[in-house]
Design an enzyme around this catalytic site. Sequence first.
Site, PDB file in Angstrom:
ATOM      1  N   TRP A 187      21.787  -2.846 -80.860  1.00  0.00           N
ATOM      2  CA  TRP A 187      22.398  -3.298 -82.009  1.00  0.00           C
ATOM      3  C   TRP A 187      21.670  -4.935 -82.516  1.00  0.00           C
ATOM      4  O   TRP A 187      21.936  -5.312 -81.000  1.00  0.00           O
ATOM      5  CB  TRP A 187      23.852  -3.600 -82.010  1.00  0.00           C
ATOM      6  CG  TRP A 187      23.888  -4.302 -83.160  1.00  0.00           C
ATOM      7  CD1 TRP A 187      24.430  -3.802 -84.955  1.00  0.00           C
ATOM      8  CD2 TRP A 187      24.797  -5.295 -83.255  1.00  0.00           C
ATOM      9  NE1 TRP A 187      24.804  -4.756 -85.214  1.00  0.00           N
ATOM     10  CE2 TRP A 187      25.291  -5.534 -84.929  1.00  0.00           C
ATOM     11  CE3 TRP A 187      24.999  -6.035 -82.200  1.00  0.00           C
ATOM     12  CZ2 TRP A 187      25.854  -7.201 -85.223  1.00  0.00           C
ATOM     13  CZ3 TRP A 187      25.975  -7.304 -82.912  1.00  0.00           C
ATOM     14  CH2 TRP A 187      25.724  -8.006 -84.224  1.00  0.00           C
ATOM     15  N   GLU A 228      21.366   0.653 -84.042  1.00  0.00           N
ATOM     16  CA  GLU A 228      22.787   1.253 -84.561  1.00  0.00           C
ATOM     17  C   GLU A 228      22.814  -0.066 -86.476  1.00  0.00           C
ATOM     18  O   GLU A 228      22.263  -1.081 -85.605  1.00  0.00           O
ATOM     19  CB  GLU A 228      23.786   0.422 -84.137  1.00  0.00           C
ATOM     20  CG  GLU A 228      25.549   0.192 -84.750  1.00  0.00           C
ATOM     21  CD  GLU A 228      26.741   0.024 -83.949  1.00  0.00           C
ATOM     22  OE1 GLU A 228      25.799  -0.602 -82.843  1.00  0.00           O
ATOM     23  OE2 GLU A 228      27.086  -0.250 -84.102  1.00  0.00           O
ATOM     24  N   LYS A 230      23.777  -1.748 -89.777  1.00  0.00           N
ATOM     25  CA  LYS A 230      24.990  -2.847 -90.095  1.00  0.00           C
ATOM     26  C   LYS A 230      25.073  -2.904 -91.721  1.00  0.00           C
ATOM     27  O   LYS A 230      24.020  -3.257 -91.811  1.00  0.00           O
ATOM     28  CB  LYS A 230      25.386  -2.863 -89.392  1.00  0.00           C
ATOM     29  CG  LYS A 230      26.537  -3.789 -89.687  1.00  0.00           C
ATOM     30  CD  LYS A 230      27.262  -5.576 -88.702  1.00  0.00           C
ATOM     31  CE  LYS A 230      28.878  -6.086 -89.115  1.00  0.00           C
ATOM     32  NZ  LYS A 230      29.215  -6.582 -87.618  1.00  0.00           N
ATOM     33  N   ASP A 261      27.864   4.049 -86.659  1.00  0.00           N
ATOM     34  CA  ASP A 261      29.279   2.655 -86.579  1.00  0.00           C
ATOM     35  C   ASP A 261      30.512   3.058 -87.711  1.00  0.00           C
ATOM     36  O   ASP A 261      29.676   2.729 -89.483  1.00  0.00           O
ATOM     37  CB  ASP A 261      29.268   1.692 -86.243  1.00  0.00           C
ATOM     38  CG  ASP A 261      30.030   0.352 -86.446  1.00  0.00           C
ATOM     39  OD1 ASP A 261      31.554   0.542 -86.725  1.00  0.00           O
ATOM     40  OD2 ASP A 261      30.549  -0.376 -84.906  1.00  0.00           O
ATOM     41  N   HIS A 264      30.885  -0.116 -90.820  1.00  0.00           N
ATOM     42  CA  HIS A 264      29.428  -0.607 -90.405  1.00  0.00           C
ATOM     43  C   HIS A 264      28.781   0.050 -92.129  1.00  0.00           C
ATOM     44  O   HIS A 264      27.590  -0.332 -92.524  1.00  0.00           O
ATOM     45  CB  HIS A 264      28.729  -0.002 -89.873  1.00  0.00           C
ATOM     46  CG  HIS A 264      29.008  -1.226 -88.680  1.00  0.00           C
ATOM     47  ND1 HIS A 264      27.782  -1.453 -87.574  1.00  0.00           N
ATOM     48  CD2 HIS A 264      29.585  -2.115 -88.763  1.00  0.00           C
ATOM     49  CE1 HIS A 264      27.963  -2.480 -87.015  1.00  0.00           C
ATOM     50  NE2 HIS A 264      29.357  -2.857 -87.218  1.00  0.00           N
ATOM     51  N   HIS A 288      30.301   4.728 -82.685  1.00  0.00           N
ATOM     52  CA  HIS A 288      31.127   4.011 -82.692  1.00  0.00           C
ATOM     53  C   HIS A 288      31.998   4.213 -83.508  1.00  0.00           C
ATOM     54  O   HIS A 288      32.059   3.931 -84.233  1.00  0.00           O
ATOM     55  CB  HIS A 288      30.347   3.210 -82.796  1.00  0.00           C
ATOM     56  CG  HIS A 288      29.350   1.794 -81.741  1.00  0.00           C
ATOM     57  ND1 HIS A 288      28.541   1.148 -81.883  1.00  0.00           N
ATOM     58  CD2 HIS A 288      28.993   2.558 -80.510  1.00  0.00           C
ATOM     59  CE1 HIS A 288      28.162   0.413 -80.803  1.00  0.00           C
ATOM     60  NE2 HIS A 288      28.319   1.471 -80.205  1.00  0.00           N
ATOM     61  N   ASP A 296      36.487  -6.723 -91.396  1.00  0.00           N
ATOM     62  CA  ASP A 296      36.273  -6.909 -90.005  1.00  0.00           C
ATOM     63  C   ASP A 296      35.975  -5.002 -89.869  1.00  0.00           C
ATOM     64  O   ASP A 296      36.553  -4.295 -90.312  1.00  0.00           O
ATOM     65  CB  ASP A 296      37.638  -7.188 -89.593  1.00  0.00           C
ATOM     66  CG  ASP A 296      37.455  -7.045 -87.863  1.00  0.00           C
ATOM     67  OD1 ASP A 296      36.143  -7.681 -87.453  1.00  0.00           O
ATOM     68  OD2 ASP A 296      38.128  -6.061 -87.380  1.00  0.00           O
ATOM     69  N   ASP A 298      36.113  -3.469 -86.821  1.00  0.00           N
ATOM     70  CA  ASP A 298      36.427  -3.467 -85.242  1.00  0.00           C
ATOM     71  C   ASP A 298      37.919  -3.853 -85.050  1.00  0.00           C
ATOM     72  O   ASP A 298      38.514  -4.257 -84.250  1.00  0.00           O
ATOM     73  CB  ASP A 298      35.153  -4.373 -84.406  1.00  0.00           C
ATOM     74  CG  ASP A 298      34.295  -4.893 -84.696  1.00  0.00           C
ATOM     75  OD1 ASP A 298      33.557  -3.467 -84.583  1.00  0.00           O
ATOM     76  OD2 ASP A 298      33.491  -5.355 -85.215  1.00  0.00           O
ATOM     77  N   ASP A 328      34.680   1.340 -80.814  1.00  0.00           N
ATOM     78  CA  ASP A 328      33.929  -0.167 -80.454  1.00  0.00           C
ATOM     79  C   ASP A 328      34.708  -0.729 -80.943  1.00  0.00           C
ATOM     80  O   ASP A 328      34.476  -0.565 -82.252  1.00  0.00           O
ATOM     81  CB  ASP A 328      32.373  -0.205 -81.262  1.00  0.00           C
ATOM     82  CG  ASP A 328      31.714  -0.903 -81.278  1.00  0.00           C
ATOM     83  OD1 ASP A 328      32.410  -2.339 -81.149  1.00  0.00           O
ATOM     84  OD2 ASP A 328      30.770  -2.076 -81.989  1.00  0.00           O
TER      85      ASP A 328
HETATM   86  C1  RNT Z   1      28.337  -4.991 -84.025  1.00  0.00           C
HETATM   87  C2  RNT Z   1      28.030  -3.441 -83.561  1.00  0.00           C
HETATM   88  C3  RNT Z   1      27.870  -3.421 -82.057  1.00  0.00           C
HETATM   89  C4  RNT Z   1      28.529  -4.256 -81.118  1.00  0.00           C
HETATM   90  C5  RNT Z   1      28.783  -4.361 -79.649  1.00  0.00           C
HETATM   91  C6  RNT Z   1      29.585  -5.757 -78.998  1.00  0.00           C
HETATM   92  O1  RNT Z   1      29.023  -5.056 -85.331  1.00  0.00           O
HETATM   93  O2  RNT Z   1      29.433  -2.604 -83.832  1.00  0.00           O
HETATM   94  O3  RNT Z   1      28.176  -2.806 -81.868  1.00  0.00           O
HETATM   95  O4  RNT Z   1      29.825  -4.633 -81.784  1.00  0.00           O
HETATM   96  O5  RNT Z   1      27.445  -4.363 -79.335  1.00  0.00           O
HETATM   97 ZN    ZN Z   2      29.090  -0.498 -82.668  1.00  0.00          ZN
END
Ligand code: RNT
Ligand code: ZN
Length: 421
Positions: A187, A228, A230, A261, A264, A288, A296, A298, A328
């Site tokens: 990523w 990955e 986003k 993810d 994302h 993820h 956000d 995460d 994640d």
């Molecule tokens: C970032 C991605 C990635 C990170 C990690 C720390 O938006 O989700 O996976 O969270 O690599």
């Molecule tokens: Zn991620």
Amino acid sequence: MPPPPADRYNAARDQYAALGINTDQAIQRLNETAISLHCWQGDDVGGFEASDASLTGSGLAATGNYPGKARSLAELRQDLEQAYRLIPGKHRLNLHACYADLGGRKVERSHYTVAQFQSWIDWARTQGLGLDFNPTNFAHPKAADGFTLAHRDASIRQYWIEHGIACRRIAAEMGRQLGSTTVTNFWIPDGYKDITADRKAPRERLATSLDAIFAEKLDPRLTLDSVESKLFGIGSESYVVGSHEFYLGYAVKNQKLICLDAGHFHPTEGLADKISSVLQFTPELLLHVSRGVRWDSDHVVLLDDPLRAIAEELVRGDFLGRTHIGLDYFDASINRVAAWAIGTRNTLKALLIALLEPTDILRDAEAAGDHTTRLAMMEDIKSLPWAPVWAEHCRRQNTPLDGEWLREVKAYETNVLSRRA
Ligand code: RNT
Ligand code: ZN
């Protein structure tokens, strides 16, 4: 007096058996499913390279100042050991390259070798954990403007290409030493805050950089590569080079894993629906598991409908064998060990609920065109007694039950975390 736990499990087992579901088999299947815990929840995505570089420019932000964060590799491992004691089953650790064990020396990320990760491999072996890995293309002077593999400066691209090559070799060695395939996930933060005049050239550069990183053929039993995407990050609101379309195309063309993810995508876009699509065309999948809240991506994973839908898709499609499940998220406002325990236990609960689903009943209704029964049964299934089955799984794995594990976290906080000044 409530009935004793064994009676509650037996009653649940009988109720599921009447629907054709074997709870012991579901527990067994759950126990074979590993979750890769993300090391970066333990110290707010800091790492221990002792550089001054912050997360600025990375689009990542860990907010909160809950006391007790790990200040060293030893403390991070101690916290992880505590977290794993709260999670039933044998799992994995997902490491970022910025958690290199440098022994106080300065080593360029482009020059990392397994030497900087041998202490992690040794520790993982003592814990019975497999390892997964990630190049760290952020929190670094050469990533300060938010561009790495797609940078217009060839020397900066080259630095990150060499880091990627180094990480794949390290991952293969992790996989070899531990006898368990290491997934290496790429990523990168590259993108622009505002309306972008040239969306094409950075993507051409990223594709070329990835080709250079992946040129070396490595044994897929030792390491697998994933990429990955986003939608946007903080500071890359208008343009992210590694978009979903970019990486999906790249992964299909080069038969890499795609990493989805959950945080994302557009807020009404479900990750669950993507699984059976991408697995038509990519060999395997990395997830993820995360939770987006507004901007956000995460937040700590909850046992919510999106997570349950992901688990249902993995089970219904028989995709567990081709899916690597990682977590994640990073929350610095609550106890970090609890954050690991909550998200991992929820992911396992979602999988168990899915494994206990009488899917045939739903499929038969669907095949008969009886969408009334399909919907009614899906709703009735929500009331089936999965909780005693989860408790039985925790008991068999010698892991604290719901209502118990938090006491262990509180004791750990008193005895260990609160002593970290
Ligand atoms: C970032 C991605 C990635 C990170 C990690 C720390 O938006 O989700 O996976 O969270 O690599
Ligand atoms: Zn991620």
